[in-house]
Design a protein around this motif. Sequence first.
Motif, PDB file in Angstrom:
ATOM      1  N   GLY A  19     107.201  -5.797  39.851  1.00  0.00           N
ATOM      2  CA  GLY A  19     107.737  -4.379  39.404  1.00  0.00           C
ATOM      3  C   GLY A  19     107.590  -3.781  37.910  1.00  0.00           C
ATOM      4  N   SER A  20     107.871  -5.249  37.081  1.00  0.00           N
ATOM      5  CA  SER A  20     108.250  -5.500  35.978  1.00  0.00           C
ATOM      6  C   SER A  20     106.213  -5.035  35.469  1.00  0.00           C
ATOM      7  CB  SER A  20     108.210  -6.454  35.512  1.00  0.00           C
ATOM      8  OG  SER A  20     109.797  -6.968  36.041  1.00  0.00           O
ATOM      9  N   LYS A  21     106.193  -5.185  33.710  1.00  0.00           N
ATOM     10  CA  LYS A  21     105.057  -4.533  33.038  1.00  0.00           C
ATOM     11  C   LYS A  21     105.355  -5.880  32.190  1.00  0.00           C
ATOM     12  CE  LYS A  21     105.735   0.238  33.189  1.00  0.00           C
ATOM     13  NZ  LYS A  21     105.754   1.788  32.225  1.00  0.00           N
ATOM     14  N   VAL A  22     105.632  -7.078  32.677  1.00  0.00           N
ATOM     15  CA  VAL A  22     104.685  -7.967  32.290  1.00  0.00           C
ATOM     16  C   VAL A  22     103.358  -7.965  31.350  1.00  0.00           C
ATOM     17  CG1 VAL A  22     106.300  -9.189  33.337  1.00  0.00           C
ATOM     18  CG2 VAL A  22     103.701  -9.389  34.507  1.00  0.00           C
ATOM     19  N   HIS A  23     103.015  -8.736  30.391  1.00  0.00           N
ATOM     20  CA  HIS A  23     101.672  -8.477  29.992  1.00  0.00           C
ATOM     21  C   HIS A  23     100.485  -9.597  30.972  1.00  0.00           C
ATOM     22  CE1 HIS A  23     102.780  -6.667  26.429  1.00  0.00           C
ATOM     23  NE2 HIS A  23     103.660  -7.039  26.133  1.00  0.00           N
ATOM     24  N   ARG A  24      99.640  -9.026  30.828  1.00  0.00           N
ATOM     25  CA  ARG A  24      98.564 -10.137  31.477  1.00  0.00           C
ATOM     26  C   ARG A  24      98.591 -11.615  31.194  1.00  0.00           C
ATOM     27  NH1 ARG A  24      93.086  -7.332  32.806  1.00  0.00           N
ATOM     28  NH2 ARG A  24      92.538  -8.452  31.185  1.00  0.00           N
ATOM     29  N   LEU A  25      98.600 -12.114  31.881  1.00  0.00           N
ATOM     30  CA  LEU A  25      98.185 -14.021  31.911  1.00  0.00           C
ATOM     31  C   LEU A  25      96.874 -14.113  30.641  1.00  0.00           C
ATOM     32  CD1 LEU A  25     100.181 -15.204  34.358  1.00  0.00           C
ATOM     33  CD2 LEU A  25     101.399 -14.690  32.485  1.00  0.00           C
ATOM     34  N   GLU A  26      96.120 -13.847  31.303  1.00  0.00           N
ATOM     35  CA  GLU A  26      94.614 -13.701  30.905  1.00  0.00           C
ATOM     36  C   GLU A  26      93.678 -13.676  29.700  1.00  0.00           C
ATOM     37  OE1 GLU A  26      94.879 -12.430  35.053  1.00  0.00           O
ATOM     38  OE2 GLU A  26      95.726 -11.275  32.751  1.00  0.00           O
ATOM     39  N   ASP A  27      94.782 -12.476  28.719  1.00  0.00           N
ATOM     40  CA  ASP A  27      94.781 -11.674  27.628  1.00  0.00           C
ATOM     41  C   ASP A  27      94.850 -12.181  26.618  1.00  0.00           C
ATOM     42  OD1 ASP A  27      94.021  -9.443  29.112  1.00  0.00           O
ATOM     43  OD2 ASP A  27      95.741  -8.459  27.896  1.00  0.00           O
ATOM     44  N   PRO A  28      95.719 -13.737  26.357  1.00  0.00           N
ATOM     45  CA  PRO A  28      95.660 -14.445  25.210  1.00  0.00           C
ATOM     46  C   PRO A  28      93.953 -15.465  24.742  1.00  0.00           C
ATOM     47  CG  PRO A  28      97.890 -14.504  26.046  1.00  0.00           C
ATOM     48  CD  PRO A  28      97.209 -14.062  27.047  1.00  0.00           C
ATOM     49  N   ARG A  29      93.801 -15.790  26.373  1.00  0.00           N
ATOM     50  CA  ARG A  29      92.258 -16.217  26.441  1.00  0.00           C
ATOM     51  C   ARG A  29      91.395 -15.652  26.168  1.00  0.00           C
ATOM     52  NH1 ARG A  29      89.020 -17.099  30.299  1.00  0.00           N
ATOM     53  NH2 ARG A  29      90.183 -16.166  31.468  1.00  0.00           N
ATOM     54  N   GLN A 506      90.640  -7.086  36.677  1.00  0.00           N
ATOM     55  CA  GLN A 506      92.161  -6.299  36.765  1.00  0.00           C
ATOM     56  C   GLN A 506      93.205  -7.005  36.451  1.00  0.00           C
ATOM     57  OE1 GLN A 506      89.680  -8.119  39.005  1.00  0.00           O
ATOM     58  NE2 GLN A 506      88.501  -5.747  40.789  1.00  0.00           N
ATOM     59  N   GLY A 507      93.512  -8.237  36.766  1.00  0.00           N
ATOM     60  CA  GLY A 507      94.427  -9.281  36.314  1.00  0.00           C
ATOM     61  C   GLY A 507      95.530  -9.549  37.263  1.00  0.00           C
ATOM     62  N   HIS A 508      94.353 -10.325  37.796  1.00  0.00           N
ATOM     63  CA  HIS A 508      94.616 -11.210  39.703  1.00  0.00           C
ATOM     64  C   HIS A 508      95.494 -12.352  39.116  1.00  0.00           C
ATOM     65  CE1 HIS A 508      90.765  -9.242  41.718  1.00  0.00           C
ATOM     66  NE2 HIS A 508      91.665  -8.349  41.539  1.00  0.00           N
ATOM     67  N   ASN A 671     102.904  -4.431  39.738  1.00  0.00           N
ATOM     68  CA  ASN A 671     102.837  -4.651  38.123  1.00  0.00           C
ATOM     69  C   ASN A 671     102.589  -3.037  37.290  1.00  0.00           C
ATOM     70  OD1 ASN A 671     102.392  -4.251  34.915  1.00  0.00           O
ATOM     71  ND2 ASN A 671     102.018  -6.967  35.310  1.00  0.00           N
ATOM     72  N   PRO A 672     103.426  -2.133  37.153  1.00  0.00           N
ATOM     73  CA  PRO A 672     102.721  -0.719  36.497  1.00  0.00           C
ATOM     74  C   PRO A 672     101.970  -0.779  35.431  1.00  0.00           C
ATOM     75  CG  PRO A 672     105.450  -1.179  37.067  1.00  0.00           C
ATOM     76  CD  PRO A 672     105.005  -2.380  37.468  1.00  0.00           C
ATOM     77  N   ARG A 673     101.869  -1.511  34.455  1.00  0.00           N
ATOM     78  CA  ARG A 673     101.192  -1.091  33.813  1.00  0.00           C
ATOM     79  C   ARG A 673      99.641  -1.500  33.625  1.00  0.00           C
ATOM     80  NH1 ARG A 673     103.355  -4.762  29.561  1.00  0.00           N
ATOM     81  NH2 ARG A 673     104.075  -3.097  28.536  1.00  0.00           N
ATOM     82  N   LEU A 674      99.673  -3.206  34.996  1.00  0.00           N
ATOM     83  CA  LEU A 674      97.479  -2.783  35.479  1.00  0.00           C
ATOM     84  C   LEU A 674      97.588  -2.210  36.805  1.00  0.00           C
ATOM     85  CD1 LEU A 674      97.806  -6.557  35.774  1.00  0.00           C
ATOM     86  CD2 LEU A 674      97.097  -5.148  34.459  1.00  0.00           C
ATOM     87  N   VAL A 675      99.010  -1.201  36.978  1.00  0.00           N
ATOM     88  CA  VAL A 675      97.634  -0.020  38.110  1.00  0.00           C
ATOM     89  C   VAL A 675      97.813   1.033  36.825  1.00  0.00           C
ATOM     90  CG1 VAL A 675      99.262   1.100  39.238  1.00  0.00           C
ATOM     91  CG2 VAL A 675      99.356  -0.965  39.838  1.00  0.00           C
ATOM     92  N   ASP A 676      98.114   1.373  35.518  1.00  0.00           N
ATOM     93  CA  ASP A 676      97.578   2.174  35.382  1.00  0.00           C
ATOM     94  C   ASP A 676      96.647   1.792  34.577  1.00  0.00           C
ATOM     95  OD1 ASP A 676     100.401   3.435  35.861  1.00  0.00           O
ATOM     96  OD2 ASP A 676     101.521   3.493  33.867  1.00  0.00           O
ATOM     97  N   GLY A 677      95.984   0.823  34.360  1.00  0.00           N
ATOM     98  CA  GLY A 677      94.952   0.796  33.676  1.00  0.00           C
ATOM     99  C   GLY A 677      93.508   0.206  34.550  1.00  0.00           C
ATOM    100  N   GLN A 678      93.711   0.539  35.459  1.00  0.00           N
ATOM    101  CA  GLN A 678      93.422   0.507  37.047  1.00  0.00           C
ATOM    102  C   GLN A 678      93.011   1.843  37.507  1.00  0.00           C
ATOM    103  OE1 GLN A 678      91.285  -1.290  38.935  1.00  0.00           O
ATOM    104  NE2 GLN A 678      91.621  -2.662  37.293  1.00  0.00           N
ATOM    105  N   ILE A 679      94.182   2.959  37.065  1.00  0.00           N
ATOM    106  CA  ILE A 679      94.145   4.453  37.062  1.00  0.00           C
ATOM    107  C   ILE A 679      93.455   4.906  36.633  1.00  0.00           C
ATOM    108  CG2 ILE A 679      95.048   6.429  37.415  1.00  0.00           C
ATOM    109  CD1 ILE A 679      97.074   4.950  39.211  1.00  0.00           C
TER     110      ILE A 679
END
Length: 785
Positions: A19-29, A506-508, A671-679
């Motif tokens: 439920g938290s807007k954590v940053h994507r683990l994939e992004d730094p790479r 998608q941020g899986h 993760n609301p941030r990732l859902v918003d990105g998908q939408i």
Amino acid sequence: MQQPSYAEGPKAMGVRYFGSKVHRLEDPRLLTGKGRYVDDIHPPHCLQAAFVRSMHAHALIKGIDTAAAQALPGIAAIYTMADFAGLARGPLPQILPAPILKQSHTYHPLAQDEVCHAGEAIAIVLAETRAQAEDAAALVVVDYEPLPAVADCRAAIGPDAVKVHQDAPDNVVAVMRGTFGDAAAVFATAPHVFAERIEMHRGGCHSMECRGVIASSDALSGQMTLYTSSQSPYLVRRFLAAYLGREESELRVIAPDVGGGFGPKAAFYAEEAALMLAALKIGRPVKWIEDRREHFVATTQQRDQYWDVEVAAAADGRLLAVRGSCLHDNGAYVPYGLVLPATTLGSFPGPYALQALDLTLNAVYTNMVPNTPVRGAGRPNACFVLERLADRVARELKLPPEEVRRRSFVRREQMPYVTGMKARDGSPVQYDSGDFHATLDLALEKIDAAGFPARQAKARAEGRYLGLGIASCVEDTGLAPFEGATVRVLPTGRVQVETGAASQGQGHATVLAQICADMLGVPLEHVSVEQADTGKFPLGIGTIASRVAVTAGSSVHLASVQVRDKALRVAADMLEAAEADLEIVDGSVKVKGVPGPAVPLGAIANKLNGMPGIPTHKGMDPGLSATAYFDAKQLTFANGANVCEVEVDIETGAVRILRYVVAHDCGRLINPRLVDGQIIGGVVHGIGNALFERMVYDESGQPLTTNYGEYLLPIATEMPRIEIHHLETPATNNPLGIKGAGEGGTIPAAAAVIAAVENALAPFDARIAKHPLAPEEILGLVERA
């Protein structure tokens, strides 16, 4: 066995990450250039491939002369289908056969006797460099006997129609029906009946990364390896192994980082088979990276549908029934079964509590690129039909469009609601949960729909034309059967999650790590996720139909519960405490509320990994790990409402989107941030469908839009700020209470935009029942008025 009820959501789920807007683990790479896409992989001694592609939409192949091409420097080999006769022969298998599939024409890895669309691969050139391969491909001479072509599905039907495949009896792919209730009786007694002709034009997917394949074979071990930019590596393994007559264990398929898929990368392509055959033939690795021009003529597309439909309405505007027919362009082949036309029909009745439905869909062949699912996969088509019909009823009965919808929606108290349609396995389609009224009302409130008439009147007094459009939808998510997951605690205390589910941005990795980290009480950064490698996880299905959060996410949850329980049982003995008194905090098991000794999860993992001569802990299975497969027996349905406000310039035909509001319900948000990105991405895709993207062919089947100067995509300057608001109605048929969100932004977008344009042009009595809508078409509507 009865499906368990998960109405109350997960019992043991923490709240640190879920439920938290954590940053994507994939992004730094990815942001530091350390992504690993197919073209970033460079096997030693790898050859580069280029394809010779048909210049005709329909022709017989009478001969192929490669002599001039072979003479160029750097050319290792040029193969046609005949050269692969000792390895495999015939067309590729139909990956989704169905009894109603009347003619199942699939590609050969390389066309052998007949080409059926421009861009079909005929030969493969292997060279030391891509430039050398392309130069040689241009010198390969193909002796064609041109044949008549069908470039419009409306011309593909009837006894005198030109045949797309020369040896076929006709161009019929399948005739499909979607029915429930007694439509004839409802129409016979309905106070109002209105007819519409609706058109949706063909477009592509245009992901940031084009397709790419690397194939290799180890002569000593016999192991074949295929890297492919795919949404479905396990499907590719299954059908490539079957085509080659090999065991699946002999073939490893890996989808590394994938730069967008949107549906077409879920199919099994001829190029994947051709690359592997070429690698087996020459004994060296072979790489092919699709260029943009190839993408226009070789990657599957979507749409070209023509609908003739009627809607029956009650005196108060309530939608009662829909009937009619659809002509669906399937392109030249059926590489992915009837998924697209079936999903189109299966998406009815949308959010509406219709009494009856009677629709017939005729899928036909044409001499164009095959049509398979693109983001939304038929759902946007059904939504466009339903929303145009709802707006037609509102216009004819002089009702607010939102009132027609409110009076027609499935009500919250009717949930779970059986629609009358059937799922792919023949079971009844049932909406599990949701409040369609609340979703629409939220979107209307946030865009200030109540204040729009005043804004519109003020603008018209200034010579400007504003319009407001709304569209509601449902989205079936969590498609059966499964995506599995293994959760493993390593001796270092880090946690490894393995799954077959592929990702295309998608941020899986982030959402699966959030689920696991909460259950095991470890920091998010201590969880790593490995995906989409058939050599590391045994089974998978594919990342399609907004299904991975439900299927893989639930599997990660179930496996994490098992690992947690296992850790607590072992730690209870080590700490001489009762399991119920233990908790896991920051990666260690300790007694609740008591300062003192703690046992790191890594120490428990090390103990369970075993030592020579020491029995396994009380007969427990070795290793602090577990594998789970969540059995998705029923779909779970998300829903949404889009409302947009536009301004139409009647002098130029330009459409400017002033505001765009989305209200969306996909259950509990991981993760609301990732859902918003998908939408947001989905809405942009839908706006492109509504106003920009048009794949045009001439009468002979030649593509006329083969670059981005001709095929228009929406860019940042055309996009409004997309406002997103969430409702959370938990799903009742999975342990996390979640629903998918990958396509919900796209499904209603074209319908909302076209409705807004029509509303803006109301002074000109405009009637719009098609997309995309070009500026010149808008000018035509104004001029005719």
